[in-house]
Design a protein around this motif. Structure first.
Motif, PDB file in Angstrom:
ATOM      1  N   MET A   1      79.732  68.172  21.785  1.00  0.00           N
ATOM      2  CA  MET A   1      80.778  69.039  22.330  1.00  0.00           C
ATOM      3  C   MET A   1      82.137  68.345  22.197  1.00  0.00           C
ATOM      4  O   MET A   1      82.315  67.240  22.701  1.00  0.00           O
ATOM      5  CB  MET A   1      80.483  69.317  23.811  1.00  0.00           C
ATOM      6  N   LYS A   2      83.066  68.998  21.496  1.00  0.00           N
ATOM      7  CA  LYS A   2      84.385  68.370  21.330  1.00  0.00           C
ATOM      8  C   LYS A   2      85.237  68.662  22.563  1.00  0.00           C
ATOM      9  O   LYS A   2      85.482  69.814  22.918  1.00  0.00           O
ATOM     10  CB  LYS A   2      85.069  68.878  20.055  1.00  0.00           C
ATOM     11  N   THR A   3      85.665  67.589  23.192  1.00  0.00           N
ATOM     12  CA  THR A   3      86.436  67.707  24.425  1.00  0.00           C
ATOM     13  C   THR A   3      87.833  67.139  24.231  1.00  0.00           C
ATOM     14  O   THR A   3      88.002  66.103  23.591  1.00  0.00           O
ATOM     15  CB  THR A   3      85.736  66.923  25.564  1.00  0.00           C
ATOM     16  N   THR A   4      88.823  67.834  24.787  1.00  0.00           N
ATOM     17  CA  THR A   4      90.188  67.314  24.814  1.00  0.00           C
ATOM     18  C   THR A   4      90.631  67.213  26.274  1.00  0.00           C
ATOM     19  O   THR A   4      90.472  68.170  27.036  1.00  0.00           O
ATOM     20  CB  THR A   4      91.141  68.251  24.034  1.00  0.00           C
ATOM     21  N   VAL A   5      91.142  66.061  26.637  1.00  0.00           N
ATOM     22  CA  VAL A   5      91.683  65.881  27.984  1.00  0.00           C
ATOM     23  C   VAL A   5      93.175  66.188  27.924  1.00  0.00           C
ATOM     24  O   VAL A   5      93.894  65.622  27.091  1.00  0.00           O
ATOM     25  CB  VAL A   5      91.442  64.442  28.502  1.00  0.00           C
TER      26      VAL A   5
ATOM     27  N   LYS B   1      79.852  64.765  36.379  1.00  0.00           N
ATOM     28  CA  LYS B   1      79.747  66.230  36.443  1.00  0.00           C
ATOM     29  C   LYS B   1      79.856  66.857  35.053  1.00  0.00           C
ATOM     30  O   LYS B   1      79.144  67.802  34.733  1.00  0.00           O
ATOM     31  CB  LYS B   1      80.855  66.802  37.339  1.00  0.00           C
ATOM     32  N   LEU B   2      80.741  66.306  34.238  1.00  0.00           N
ATOM     33  CA  LEU B   2      80.912  66.846  32.879  1.00  0.00           C
ATOM     34  C   LEU B   2      79.658  66.625  32.047  1.00  0.00           C
ATOM     35  O   LEU B   2      79.246  67.508  31.298  1.00  0.00           O
ATOM     36  CB  LEU B   2      82.130  66.202  32.213  1.00  0.00           C
ATOM     37  N   HIS B   3      79.053  65.456  32.191  1.00  0.00           N
ATOM     38  CA  HIS B   3      77.815  65.192  31.446  1.00  0.00           C
ATOM     39  C   HIS B   3      76.705  66.140  31.912  1.00  0.00           C
ATOM     40  O   HIS B   3      75.918  66.622  31.102  1.00  0.00           O
ATOM     41  CB  HIS B   3      77.388  63.733  31.599  1.00  0.00           C
ATOM     42  N   ASN B   4      76.672  66.424  33.225  1.00  0.00           N
ATOM     43  CA  ASN B   4      75.684  67.376  33.744  1.00  0.00           C
ATOM     44  C   ASN B   4      75.893  68.750  33.137  1.00  0.00           C
ATOM     45  O   ASN B   4      74.935  69.433  32.778  1.00  0.00           O
ATOM     46  CB  ASN B   4      75.795  67.494  35.276  1.00  0.00           C
ATOM     47  N   GLN B   5      77.167  69.157  33.017  1.00  0.00           N
ATOM     48  CA  GLN B   5      77.479  70.464  32.412  1.00  0.00           C
ATOM     49  C   GLN B   5      76.930  70.536  30.993  1.00  0.00           C
ATOM     50  O   GLN B   5      76.414  71.554  30.576  1.00  0.00           O
ATOM     51  CB  GLN B   5      78.996  70.685  32.336  1.00  0.00           C
ATOM     52  N   GLU B   6      77.077  69.413  30.269  1.00  0.00           N
ATOM     53  CA  GLU B   6      76.618  69.386  28.869  1.00  0.00           C
ATOM     54  C   GLU B   6      75.114  69.597  28.807  1.00  0.00           C
ATOM     55  O   GLU B   6      74.596  70.220  27.884  1.00  0.00           O
ATOM     56  CB  GLU B   6      76.952  68.047  28.211  1.00  0.00           C
ATOM     57  N   GLY B   7      74.426  69.082  29.818  1.00  0.00           N
ATOM     58  CA  GLY B   7      72.963  69.177  29.841  1.00  0.00           C
ATOM     59  C   GLY B   7      72.469  70.562  30.199  1.00  0.00           C
ATOM     60  O   GLY B   7      71.308  70.891  30.024  1.00  0.00           O
ATOM     61  N   GLU B   8      73.354  71.404  30.772  1.00  0.00           N
ATOM     62  CA  GLU B   8      72.920  72.730  31.252  1.00  0.00           C
ATOM     63  C   GLU B   8      72.584  73.676  30.111  1.00  0.00           C
ATOM     64  O   GLU B   8      73.156  73.594  29.056  1.00  0.00           O
ATOM     65  CB  GLU B   8      74.027  73.367  32.107  1.00  0.00           C
TER      66      GLU B   8
END
Ligand SMILES: Cc1cc2nc3c(=O)[nH]c(=O)nc-3n(C[C@H](O)[C@H](O)[C@H](O)COP(=O)(O)O)c2cc1C
Length: 159
Positions: free
Chosen positions: A1-5, A152-159
């Motif tokens: 997942m490409k993420t931009t902060v 939390k973001l890593h958890n979202q990725e796992g969903e």
């Protein structure tokens, strides 16, 4: 997942948190900068009355980006105006938007609502990562606080 902060920071605490987040996520970082900064009273006034604060030119195109992590301070109960301008101007269609607030410990409910309103009608899936209370915290403490939103973001990725 490409993420931009993406972050806005007036006094540096949100910048520190955003940098730590980006490092952990291996994400690109973009800074929102106000065209003109103002003093404490001006910031509070603009926030309360929702007065638009123009932002400097930046890359507002998120084509190919799956997720934006937006880090923004809270001013007088609402997200800092330049972050609001960003949400109005950015091409967000189809992105996931995860929002993290930097606060002095106050309520975040009105800020959550404000963000929801700003992206209403756009094809954006918004989630909230909570708030980091920045008061009396040094850089190392702020960086450590970034661990929880990363989890939390890593958890979202796992969903
Ligand atoms: C004008 C102004 C208004 C603020 N209002 C609030 C507020 O309503 N609630 C809160 O929790 N913190 C408030 N704060 C604290 C900031 O949200 C907090 O210090 C944040 O970490 C600042 O981010 P920065 O260092 O990146 O600019 C306010 C700060 C400023 C300057």
């Amino acid at each position: 997942m490409k993420t931009t902060v993406v972050y806005y920071s007036r006094f540096g605490t949100t910048r520190t948190v955003a940098a730590a987040l980006a490092e952990e996520l291996g994400a690109e970082v973009r800074e929102i900068r106000a065209m003109r900064e103002c003093g404490f009273m001006g910031m509070g006034f603009r926030s309360v009355f929702g007065i638009r604060m123009p932002i400097r030119p930046m890359n507002l195109d998120f084509t190919g980006v799956d997720r934006i992590v937006l880090c923004a301070p809270i001013w007088a109960g609402k997200p800092a105006n330049p972050a609001r301008t960003f949400l109005q101007e950015a091409k967000l269609d189809g992105v996931k938007l995860a929002v993290l607030f930097a606060t002095g410990g106050g309520e975040t409910g009105a800020s959550v609502e404000a963000i929801r309103k700003l992206v209403a009608g756009k094809r954006v899936e918004v989630t909230f990562l909570g708030a980091i209370v920045t008061r009396k915290k040094d850089e190392a403490q702020l960086r450590a606080e970034a661990k929880e939103p990363v989890r939390k973001l890593h958890n979202q990725e796992g969903e």
